[in-house]
Scaffold this motif. Structure first.
Motif, PDB file in Angstrom:
ATOM      1  N   TRP A   1       0.949  -1.242   0.184  1.00 14.01           N
ATOM      2  CA  TRP A   1      -0.088   0.129  -0.057  1.00 14.01           C
ATOM      3  C   TRP A   1       0.799   1.277  -0.202  1.00 14.01           C
ATOM      4  O   TRP A   1       0.655   2.406  -0.749  1.00 14.01           O
ATOM      5  N   ARG A   2       1.951   1.311   0.877  1.00 14.45           N
ATOM      6  CA  ARG A   2       2.583   2.507   1.018  1.00 14.45           C
ATOM      7  C   ARG A   2       3.562   2.917  -0.225  1.00 14.45           C
ATOM      8  O   ARG A   2       3.700   3.853  -0.276  1.00 14.45           O
TER       9      ARG A   2
ATOM     10  N   ARG B   1      -1.879   7.162  -1.900  1.00 12.75           N
ATOM     11  CA  ARG B   1      -1.483   5.838  -1.717  1.00 12.75           C
ATOM     12  C   ARG B   1      -2.729   5.081  -2.015  1.00 12.75           C
ATOM     13  O   ARG B   1      -4.088   5.375  -1.404  1.00 12.75           O
TER      14      ARG B   1
ATOM     15  N   SER C   1       0.355  -0.825   7.998  1.00 10.89           N
ATOM     16  CA  SER C   1       0.757  -0.915   6.463  1.00 10.89           C
ATOM     17  C   SER C   1       1.514   0.324   6.139  1.00 10.89           C
ATOM     18  O   SER C   1       2.364   0.284   5.217  1.00 10.89           O
ATOM     19  N   VAL C   2       1.184   1.333   6.635  1.00 13.86           N
ATOM     20  CA  VAL C   2       1.595   2.737   6.051  1.00 13.86           C
ATOM     21  C   VAL C   2       2.418   3.606   7.133  1.00 13.86           C
ATOM     22  O   VAL C   2       3.781   3.874   7.054  1.00 13.86           O
TER      23      VAL C   2
ATOM     24  N   THR D   1       6.768   3.737   7.477  1.00  9.04           N
ATOM     25  CA  THR D   1       7.358   4.829   6.868  1.00  9.04           C
ATOM     26  C   THR D   1       7.789   6.041   7.989  1.00  9.04           C
ATOM     27  O   THR D   1       8.384   6.942   7.447  1.00  9.04           O
TER      28      THR D   1
ATOM     29  N   GLN E   1      -2.207  11.947   8.401  1.00 11.38           N
ATOM     30  CA  GLN E   1      -3.007  10.968   7.448  1.00 11.38           C
ATOM     31  C   GLN E   1      -4.141  11.512   7.084  1.00 11.38           C
ATOM     32  O   GLN E   1      -4.859  11.830   8.085  1.00 11.38           O
TER      33      GLN E   1
END
Length: 297
Positions: free
Chosen positions: A202-203, A224, A242-243, A247, A254
């Motif tokens: 995803w990222r 994304r 996941s992100v 990161t 977000q």
């Protein structure tokens, strides 16, 4: 929402030129006049039972917060009967864990899902835990025909803004139930083969999306994008795992948006962005607002 300050709403497009963008705005209006296209069949909102709420904290907020940037929290308390005040016709559905409110633009595609817990927004860690209700699934279900937040628009878009105080005017978590511009769906369809359903990717699945500002100017941003088969999982937790953590980012920066996937095996697209989103050379940067995706008015 009546009595609440709101940003000027934006309309988006799906081409890489101002002329094409404006043409899609006209096409989108025609689609809206024709009525919504079929959406994935929902289950009826089940009115979830009361659950745990986060402990009061500077990050999640305090139940005693009131007025100004907490006006939305005041309204929720009136809806559930824990605070006195004038009755709000915007209380369209009240459950132990959320309320559905009129979004205040005067359209038939602008509603809000707001938790009955004191939750400041996407930055509150509680929403990523197993104790948190599935606010996204409830928002989707309430946006369907026959429900109080029925979004009368060709395609539905759900979204939540970042915590940036220049973007988010109310510090009580709220998911927008709105339309999504037809141009956004067109672009997602075009990028579909490059978008995976693997959360670990995803990222790195960054898609440039062209839109319009409230002044009608082209506003390209990068997002994304992930496919999901359904909304049964906790999207906030999925974003965190996941992100955000991989990161080194923060949840507060977000945004999240959800819209149906109209090609392939169906399901949903989940879009995420942030102002500091690293993008490939030549692509536009990220954003802290979902207003470039959603159609309110």
């Amino acid at each position: 929402m009546g009595g609440m300050p709101r940003r000027q709403f934006v309309r988006l497009s799906g081409t890489a030129s101002a002329t094409g963008l404006l043409g899609l705005v006209g096409a989108d209006r025609a689609l809206a006049d024709a009525g919504p296209t079929p959406q994935p069949s929902p289950s009826a909102p089940d009115g979830p039972g009361a659950g745990a709420c986060p402990a009061p904290s500077p990050l999640c907020g305090f139940p005693t917060d009131t007025g100004g940037r907490y006006d939305l929290w005041d309204r929720v308390q009136v809806c559930v009967g824990t605070k006195t005040g004038p009755p709000f016709p915007q209380c369209l559905r009240t459950t132990p864990t959320y309320v559905i409110l009129d979004g205040g633009s005067g359209s038939n595609h602008d509603f809000l899902l707001v938790p009955t817990c004191r939750i400041s927004g996407i930055e509150c860690p509680f929403i990523t835990t197993a104790n948190a209700p599935n606010y996204w699934l409830e928002a989707w279900n309430n946006a369907q025909p026959g429900q109080p937040g029925h979004v009368v628009y060709p395609h539905i878009g759900l979204g939540i803004n970042s915590a940036d105080p220049t973007i988010r005017q109310q510090d009580q978590l709220h998911i927008h139930l709105a339309g999504i511009h037809s141009g956004i769906q067109t672009q997602l369809n075009n990028h579909d083969t490059a978008i995976s359903n693997d959360p670990s990717r995803w990222r790195s699945q960054i898609v440039p999306i062209w839109g319009l500002t409230s002044a009608g100017l082209p506003a390209p941003r990068s997002y994304r994008v992930l496919h999901v088969a359904n909304l049964n999982g906790n999207l906030f937790r999925l974003l965190l795992d996941s992100v955000v953590r991989p990161t080194g980012a923060t949840m507060a920066a977000q945004i999240l948006a959800v819209t149906p996937r109209l090609v392939g095996g169906g399901g949903f697209y989940v879009l995420n962005s942030e102002p500091g989103l690293p993008v490939p050379p030549g692509q536009p940067g990220g954003t802290g607002t979902v207003d470039f995706l959603l159609a309110y008015a």
